[in-house]
Design a protein around this motif. Structure first.
Motif, mmCIF file in Angstrom:
data_model
loop_
_atom_site.group_PDB
_atom_site.id
_atom_site.type_symbol
_atom_site.label_atom_id
_atom_site.label_comp_id
_atom_site.label_asym_id
_atom_site.label_seq_id
_atom_site.Cartn_x
_atom_site.Cartn_y
_atom_site.Cartn_z
ATOM 1 N N HIS A 23 0.592 6.774 -12.302
ATOM 2 C CA HIS A 23 -0.656 5.672 -11.752
ATOM 3 C C HIS A 23 -1.582 5.786 -12.922
ATOM 4 C CE1 HIS A 23 1.656 5.154 -7.872
ATOM 5 N NE2 HIS A 23 1.823 6.303 -8.040
ATOM 6 N N GLU A 53 2.922 2.518 -12.937
ATOM 7 C CA GLU A 53 3.521 1.752 -11.886
ATOM 8 C C GLU A 53 2.326 0.995 -11.561
ATOM 9 O OE1 GLU A 53 6.183 3.676 -9.028
ATOM 10 O OE2 GLU A 53 6.736 4.990 -10.643
ATOM 11 N N THR A 54 1.032 1.689 -11.492
ATOM 12 C CA THR A 54 0.026 1.037 -10.935
ATOM 13 C C THR A 54 -1.154 1.006 -11.996
ATOM 14 O OG1 THR A 54 -0.921 2.577 -9.460
ATOM 15 C CG2 THR A 54 0.724 1.168 -8.526
ATOM 16 N N GLU A 55 -2.075 0.109 -11.912
ATOM 17 C CA GLU A 55 -3.177 0.440 -12.880
ATOM 18 C C GLU A 55 -4.347 -0.408 -12.277
ATOM 19 O OE1 GLU A 55 -4.230 -1.664 -16.391
ATOM 20 O OE2 GLU A 55 -4.477 0.196 -17.581
ATOM 21 N N ILE A 56 -5.659 0.204 -11.877
ATOM 22 C CA ILE A 56 -6.681 -0.361 -11.671
ATOM 23 C C ILE A 56 -7.642 -0.056 -12.661
ATOM 24 C CG2 ILE A 56 -6.105 -0.222 -9.007
ATOM 25 C CD1 ILE A 56 -8.715 1.544 -8.789
ATOM 26 N N GLU A 73 -8.604 4.582 -4.448
ATOM 27 C CA GLU A 73 -7.428 4.376 -5.052
ATOM 28 C C GLU A 73 -6.565 5.725 -5.102
ATOM 29 O OE1 GLU A 73 -4.005 2.637 -7.332
ATOM 30 O OE2 GLU A 73 -5.472 2.058 -5.859
ATOM 31 N N ILE A 77 -2.947 6.381 -3.400
ATOM 32 C CA ILE A 77 -1.753 7.181 -4.141
ATOM 33 C C ILE A 77 -1.098 8.120 -3.177
ATOM 34 C CG2 ILE A 77 -0.808 8.312 -6.203
ATOM 35 C CD1 ILE A 77 -3.074 6.521 -7.552
ATOM 36 N N GLU A 80 0.689 7.275 -0.112
ATOM 37 C CA GLU A 80 2.111 6.712 -0.658
ATOM 38 C C GLU A 80 2.970 7.874 -0.858
ATOM 39 O OE1 GLU A 80 3.456 4.896 -4.655
ATOM 40 O OE2 GLU A 80 1.926 3.511 -3.582
#
Length: 117
Positions: A23, A53-56, A73, A77, A80
């Protein structure tokens, strides 16, 4: 992580393990992703992880860890991963078991409990 240090050269080339979920939380002063964006220290293109898999991207300077958006965030994570762990759908059970086994069989000297401020 001093600029120009040896670790600055070789750490980015280290691969992630196949069972590692990546992430990415990237800060830029504009809050936008893209070439030329920066947090004042690190350019977005240096922080970008294509395997994530995710990016902010958050609007912040380099020290973004106290940002409410970053904290939310990281919490998302962690929750999750906890859910996957509890459902048994994650390789984390295997990794945690292996780490626990190593810790109990380790003969290294313990420094005692961790101290908090």
């Amino acid at each position: 992580m001093t600029p120009g240090s040896a670790s600055q050269k070789w750490v980015p080339s280290l691969p992630f393990g196949d069972d590692v979920e990546v992430h990415s939380i990237v800060a830029t002063t504009s809050g936008k992703a893209g070439v030329g964006e920066t947090d004042g220290v690190v350019a977005w293109e240096s922080a970008y992880l294509p395997e994530a898999e995710t990016e902010i991207v958050v609007e912040s300077s380099h020290s973004a860890q106290g940002s409410p958006q970053v904290i939310a965030e990281v919490r998302r994570i962690l929750l999750e991963h906890l859910e996957k762990f509890q459902q048994g759908t994650s390789s984390e059970r295997i990794r945690i078991g292996a780490v626990s086994e190593m810790a109990t069989s380790s003969k290294r000297h313990s420094r005692g409990p961790l101290k908090t401020r």
